[in-house]
Design a protein around this motif. Structure first.
Motif, PDB file in Angstrom:
ATOM      1  N   VAL A  26     -11.192  31.846  -0.483  1.00 43.61           N
ATOM      2  CA  VAL A  26     -11.205  31.162  -1.777  1.00 43.61           C
ATOM      3  C   VAL A  26      -9.896  30.419  -1.979  1.00 43.61           C
ATOM      4  O   VAL A  26      -8.879  30.700  -1.322  1.00 43.61           O
ATOM      5  CB  VAL A  26     -11.436  32.138  -2.969  1.00 43.61           C
ATOM      6  CG1 VAL A  26     -12.719  32.931  -2.776  1.00 43.61           C
ATOM      7  CG2 VAL A  26     -10.235  33.057  -3.174  1.00 43.61           C
ATOM      8  N   VAL A  66      -8.264  28.797 -11.878  1.00 42.71           N
ATOM      9  CA  VAL A  66      -9.650  28.632 -11.457  1.00 42.71           C
ATOM     10  C   VAL A  66      -9.774  29.051 -10.001  1.00 42.71           C
ATOM     11  O   VAL A  66      -8.957  28.676  -9.152  1.00 42.71           O
ATOM     12  CB  VAL A  66     -10.109  27.168 -11.629  1.00 42.71           C
ATOM     13  CG1 VAL A  66     -11.496  26.951 -11.033  1.00 42.71           C
ATOM     14  CG2 VAL A  66     -10.084  26.795 -13.100  1.00 42.71           C
ATOM     15  N   VAL A  67     -10.801  29.842  -9.717  1.00 38.93           N
ATOM     16  CA  VAL A  67     -11.045  30.354  -8.363  1.00 38.93           C
ATOM     17  C   VAL A  67     -12.289  29.666  -7.809  1.00 38.93           C
ATOM     18  O   VAL A  67     -13.328  29.609  -8.470  1.00 38.93           O
ATOM     19  CB  VAL A  67     -11.245  31.883  -8.374  1.00 38.93           C
ATOM     20  CG1 VAL A  67     -11.426  32.409  -6.947  1.00 38.93           C
ATOM     21  CG2 VAL A  67     -10.073  32.578  -9.063  1.00 38.93           C
ATOM     22  N   ALA A  68     -12.191  29.133  -6.587  1.00 42.32           N
ATOM     23  CA  ALA A  68     -13.315  28.425  -5.971  1.00 42.32           C
ATOM     24  C   ALA A  68     -13.469  28.854  -4.521  1.00 42.32           C
ATOM     25  O   ALA A  68     -12.476  29.161  -3.839  1.00 42.32           O
ATOM     26  CB  ALA A  68     -13.097  26.912  -6.035  1.00 42.32           C
ATOM     27  N   ARG A  97     -10.347  32.737 -13.546  1.00 41.99           N
ATOM     28  CA  ARG A  97     -10.131  34.153 -13.232  1.00 41.99           C
ATOM     29  C   ARG A  97     -10.478  35.035 -14.427  1.00 41.99           C
ATOM     30  O   ARG A  97     -10.985  36.145 -14.273  1.00 41.99           O
ATOM     31  CB  ARG A  97      -8.678  34.376 -12.820  1.00 41.99           C
ATOM     32  CG  ARG A  97      -8.484  35.702 -12.077  1.00 41.99           C
ATOM     33  CD  ARG A  97      -7.028  36.117 -12.012  1.00 41.99           C
ATOM     34  NE  ARG A  97      -6.211  35.198 -11.261  1.00 41.99           N
ATOM     35  CZ  ARG A  97      -4.882  35.296 -11.211  1.00 41.99           C
ATOM     36  NH1 ARG A  97      -4.253  36.256 -11.884  1.00 41.99           N
ATOM     37  NH2 ARG A  97      -4.172  34.433 -10.505  1.00 41.99           N
ATOM     38  N   ASP A 125     -13.750  28.365  -0.682  1.00 43.23           N
ATOM     39  CA  ASP A 125     -13.075  27.382   0.162  1.00 43.23           C
ATOM     40  C   ASP A 125     -14.103  26.669   1.034  1.00 43.23           C
ATOM     41  O   ASP A 125     -14.702  27.273   1.938  1.00 43.23           O
ATOM     42  CB  ASP A 125     -12.030  28.073   1.040  1.00 43.23           C
ATOM     43  CG  ASP A 125     -11.104  27.088   1.728  1.00 43.23           C
ATOM     44  OD1 ASP A 125     -11.486  25.914   1.882  1.00 43.23           O
ATOM     45  OD2 ASP A 125      -9.994  27.498   2.127  1.00 43.23           O
ATOM     46  N   ASP A 132     -18.697  26.496  -0.209  1.00 42.25           N
ATOM     47  CA  ASP A 132     -18.929  26.026  -1.575  1.00 42.25           C
ATOM     48  C   ASP A 132     -20.279  25.321  -1.715  1.00 42.25           C
ATOM     49  O   ASP A 132     -20.534  24.655  -2.713  1.00 42.25           O
ATOM     50  CB  ASP A 132     -17.808  25.090  -2.019  1.00 42.25           C
ATOM     51  CG  ASP A 132     -17.661  23.878  -1.098  1.00 42.25           C
ATOM     52  OD1 ASP A 132     -18.360  23.820  -0.066  1.00 42.25           O
ATOM     53  OD2 ASP A 132     -16.848  22.990  -1.414  1.00 42.25           O
ATOM     54  N   GLY A 190     -20.154  28.536  -8.308  1.00 35.28           N
ATOM     55  CA  GLY A 190     -19.175  27.458  -8.365  1.00 35.28           C
ATOM     56  C   GLY A 190     -17.835  27.959  -8.892  1.00 35.28           C
ATOM     57  O   GLY A 190     -17.659  29.152  -9.179  1.00 35.28           O
ATOM     58  N   PRO A 191     -16.855  27.077  -9.027  1.00 35.36           N
ATOM     59  CA  PRO A 191     -15.524  27.470  -9.484  1.00 35.36           C
ATOM     60  C   PRO A 191     -15.570  28.178 -10.834  1.00 35.36           C
ATOM     61  O   PRO A 191     -16.265  27.746 -11.752  1.00 35.36           O
ATOM     62  CB  PRO A 191     -14.783  26.136  -9.589  1.00 35.36           C
ATOM     63  CG  PRO A 191     -15.506  25.227  -8.638  1.00 35.36           C
ATOM     64  CD  PRO A 191     -16.940  25.638  -8.716  1.00 35.36           C
ATOM     65  N   VAL A 213     -18.234  33.210  -6.954  1.00 33.65           N
ATOM     66  CA  VAL A 213     -17.698  31.858  -6.856  1.00 33.65           C
ATOM     67  C   VAL A 213     -18.457  31.042  -5.815  1.00 33.65           C
ATOM     68  O   VAL A 213     -18.511  29.804  -5.896  1.00 33.65           O
ATOM     69  CB  VAL A 213     -16.186  31.864  -6.557  1.00 33.65           C
ATOM     70  CG1 VAL A 213     -15.426  32.511  -7.702  1.00 33.65           C
ATOM     71  CG2 VAL A 213     -15.872  32.553  -5.245  1.00 33.65           C
ATOM     72  N   GLU A 245      -7.290  28.967  -5.177  1.00 31.68           N
ATOM     73  CA  GLU A 245      -6.956  29.182  -6.588  1.00 31.68           C
ATOM     74  C   GLU A 245      -6.138  27.991  -7.061  1.00 31.68           C
ATOM     75  O   GLU A 245      -5.214  27.543  -6.377  1.00 31.68           O
ATOM     76  CB  GLU A 245      -6.175  30.480  -6.760  1.00 31.68           C
ATOM     77  CG  GLU A 245      -6.177  31.000  -8.175  1.00 31.68           C
ATOM     78  CD  GLU A 245      -5.595  32.410  -8.263  1.00 31.68           C
ATOM     79  OE1 GLU A 245      -5.938  33.128  -9.204  1.00 31.68           O
ATOM     80  OE2 GLU A 245      -4.767  32.769  -7.405  1.00 31.68           O
ATOM     81  N   ARG A 246      -6.538  27.431  -8.206  1.00 35.71           N
ATOM     82  CA  ARG A 246      -5.833  26.272  -8.736  1.00 35.71           C
ATOM     83  C   ARG A 246      -5.720  26.382 -10.254  1.00 35.71           C
ATOM     84  O   ARG A 246      -6.459  27.126 -10.887  1.00 35.71           O
ATOM     85  CB  ARG A 246      -6.568  24.988  -8.365  1.00 35.71           C
ATOM     86  CG  ARG A 246      -7.957  24.864  -8.956  1.00 35.71           C
ATOM     87  CD  ARG A 246      -8.558  23.494  -8.700  1.00 35.71           C
ATOM     88  NE  ARG A 246      -9.841  23.321  -9.375  1.00 35.71           N
ATOM     89  CZ  ARG A 246     -11.014  23.545  -8.822  1.00 35.71           C
ATOM     90  NH1 ARG A 246     -11.081  23.968  -7.558  1.00 35.71           N
ATOM     91  NH2 ARG A 246     -12.128  23.351  -9.517  1.00 35.71           N
TER      92      ARG A 246
END
Length: 403
Positions: A61, A78-80, A34, A82, A105, A30-31, A26, A63-64
Motif C-alpha cells: 500500500v 489516505v491509504v491506497a 486511515r 499500490d 488497485d 479504493g483509497p 483498500v 500512504e499519502r
C-alpha cells in the motif's frame, strides 16, 4: 511456557487477520482515509497505524496526505493499494489469447489480444500466453512485484489444481493448462471458469458493487457462461462447476448442442449468429456493440431489418433463460457481459419486461437487469483477482515473485 507460546501465536494470528482485512478494504474499496479504516475495522488508531505501516513496508500500500480537508485538526492520511503490485491475466478463446497486466488497485495497465486464426490447442495457448508475457517484460519493469497469473477459461475448471476438465468450444478436455503455463513462464498460475471470475469482478468493482445476490451472464466467442453470487459468496458447486446457465433449456424444438442436449441457451443466443447477420467475420465485444448499434439505427434498411429480427429472436430466448435464473436464485441483480450486454443495450426496457412477464412475481419484483460496467477489462480484472487471492488472504506470508 506453553501458555506464553499460545498467547503469542494467537496475537500473531490476529495481526495477520487484521493485515488481510486492511489490505482487502483498500484493494476492493479504493483509497481510504486511515481514520475511515479505523472506524470500519473497530481497531484503535495506533493499531491501524501499525498495520498500515507494515503493509507499506511490504510494498503493498501507499500512504499519502489528503488533497483537501474541511475537518478541524490534522487530516488523516489516505491509504491506497499500490498499483505497482501486479498480476498477469490470461483468457484463451476460440479465436485469440488475451493477456493483461492488472494492478492491485484494479487498474488494467495493459491488455494485449493475440488473434490465433484458429481454435488453439491448450499447448498452443500456453505458448502464446508465455510469448506475450515475455514481450510485456519491458512494461513489467515498472512493477514492484508480480504475484502470478490468473487464467479465465471458457469451460469447466477444477478448483484445486486448475485442470481444464472440459472447454468444449476450445475442444479441450482434461488439459493441465495451469501447470503448462506455470512451467512456461515461471510464475504461479491459478485458473477458474471465466464467467465465475467475471461475476466476482462485477460484484467487487463493477455494476454489482453492494449486491449480495446476483447472476452474471457473459456472452463470447466460446458461448455463454454464468456466475452466481449468493449471500455475497460465489456459488461454486462441487469442484467449481456450478453456474452453467448456457446449457439450460430454452427451446425444446431447438438444435442439438455440443454438450449433447437439445435447445441449450447458447445454441439459440450466439455471437456467431450476430456476426453472420452483420456480415462480419470476427469482432471483439466493443466492435460488435458498435456494429449492432449502427445497424439498427442508421444502417441499410435490409440489413437493419435482418439485424433487428435476429436481435429480437435472441432477446426472446435470453429472457427465457433469465426467467429460469430468476425463479431459481431470486437475485436482486442480473449483470450481462460480452455480446449479451450489447444486446440488452439496444433496448434496455425490453428484456426486463420480458423476464418480469414470465418469472414468478415475488422473485422478480425487485429484480434489476444491467449491463456489465467493466467492459472488455472484466475478465482481466476477474482473472487477476484470482491471482491476487493468496496475497490478499495472507499479506505477510506470500513471498514476492521476481519480475
Amino acid at each position: 511456557m506453553n501458555g506464553r507460546t499460545t498467547a503469542g501465536t494467537n496475537l500473531d494470528t490476529v495481526r495477520r487477520h487484521n493485515l488481510a482485512t486492511v489490505l482487502g478494504m483498500v484493494h476492493r474499496g479504493g483509497p481510504l482515509a486511515r481514520s475511515a479504516l479505523t472506524q470500519a475495522t473497530g481497531l484503535n488508531r495506533s493499531t491501524t497505524g501499525a498495520l498500515v505501516a507494515e503493509l507499506v513496508e511490504f510494498g503493498l500500500v501507499l500512504e499519502r496526505e489528503p488533497e483537501t480537508s474541511n475537518r478541524v485538526g490534522r487530516p488523516s492520511p489516505v491509504v491506497a493499494a499500490d498499483g505497482r503490485v501486479v498480476a498477469l491475466a490470461v483468457n484463451p478463446e476460440i479465436d485469440a489469447v488475451t493477456v493483461g497486466v492488472v494492478g492491485l488497485d484494479a487498474t488494467v495497465h495493459r491488455r494485449v489480444r493475440f488473434p490465433t486464426g484458429h481454435v488453439p490447442t491448450a499447448q498452443e495457448a500456453a505458448a502464446i500466453a508465455a510469448a506475450v508475457i515475455d514481450g510485456l517484460r519491458p512494461d513489467l519493469t515498472a512493477a514492484s512485484r508480480v504475484v502470478g497469473i490468473g487464467v479465465a477459461v471458457p469451460g469447466l475448471v477444477r478448483e484445486e489444481d486448475g485442470l481444464v476438465r472440459l472447454a468444449p468450444h476450445l475442444e479441450w478436455a482434461e488439459e493441465p493448462f495451469a501447470a503448462e503455463l506455470a512451467a512456461a513462464t515461471g510464475y504461479p498460475v491459478l485458473a477458474a471458469n471465466d464467467a465465475s471470475l467475471g461475476a466476482n469482478a462485477e460484484r467487487l468493482f463493477g455494476a454489482g458493487r453492494g449486491a449480495s445476490d446476483l447472476v452474471y451472464l457473459n456472452g463470447g466467442a466460446s458461448g455463454i457462461g454464468a456466475g452466481v453470487i449468493v449471500g455475497g459468496e460465489p456459488l461454486t458447486g462441487i469442484s467449481g462447476y456450478a453456474g452453467e446457465l448456457g446449457h439450460t433449456l430454452v427451446n425444446s424444438s431447438g438444435v442439438r448442442c455440443h454438450c449433447g442436449a437439445i435447445g441449450c441457451l447458447e445454441t439459440e443466443v450466439s455471437q456467431r449468429a450476430l456476426l453472420a447477420v452483420l456480415g462480419m467475420p470476427a469482432a471483439d465485444n466493443d466492435e460488435l456493440s458498435r456494429a449492432l448499434a449502427a445497424a439498427v439505427t442508421v444502417g441499410d434498411s435490409a440489413v437493419t431489418a435482418a439485424v433487428t429480427a435476429e436481435v429480437d429472436r435472441q432477446l426472446g430466448f435470453l429472457a427465457t433463460a433469465l426467467r429460469n435464473a430468476t425463479n431459481v436464485f431470486a437475485p436482486e441483480l442480473i449483470v450481462l457481459g460480452g455480446f449479451l450486454g450489447a444486446l440488452h443495450a439496444l433496448a434496455p426496457e425490453r428484456l426486463p419486461a420480458l423476464v418480469t412477464a414470465q418469472a414468478l412475481g415475488a422473485s422478480a419484483e425487485r429484480l434489476r437487469i444491467v449491463r456489465a460496467e467493466l467492459g472488455g477489462d472484466i475478465l482481466m480484472i476477474g482473472a487477476a483477482e484470482l491471482a491476487f487471492g493468496p496475497l490478499l488472504a495472507a499479506p505477510a506470508a506470500v513471498a514476492p515473485v521476481s519480475v
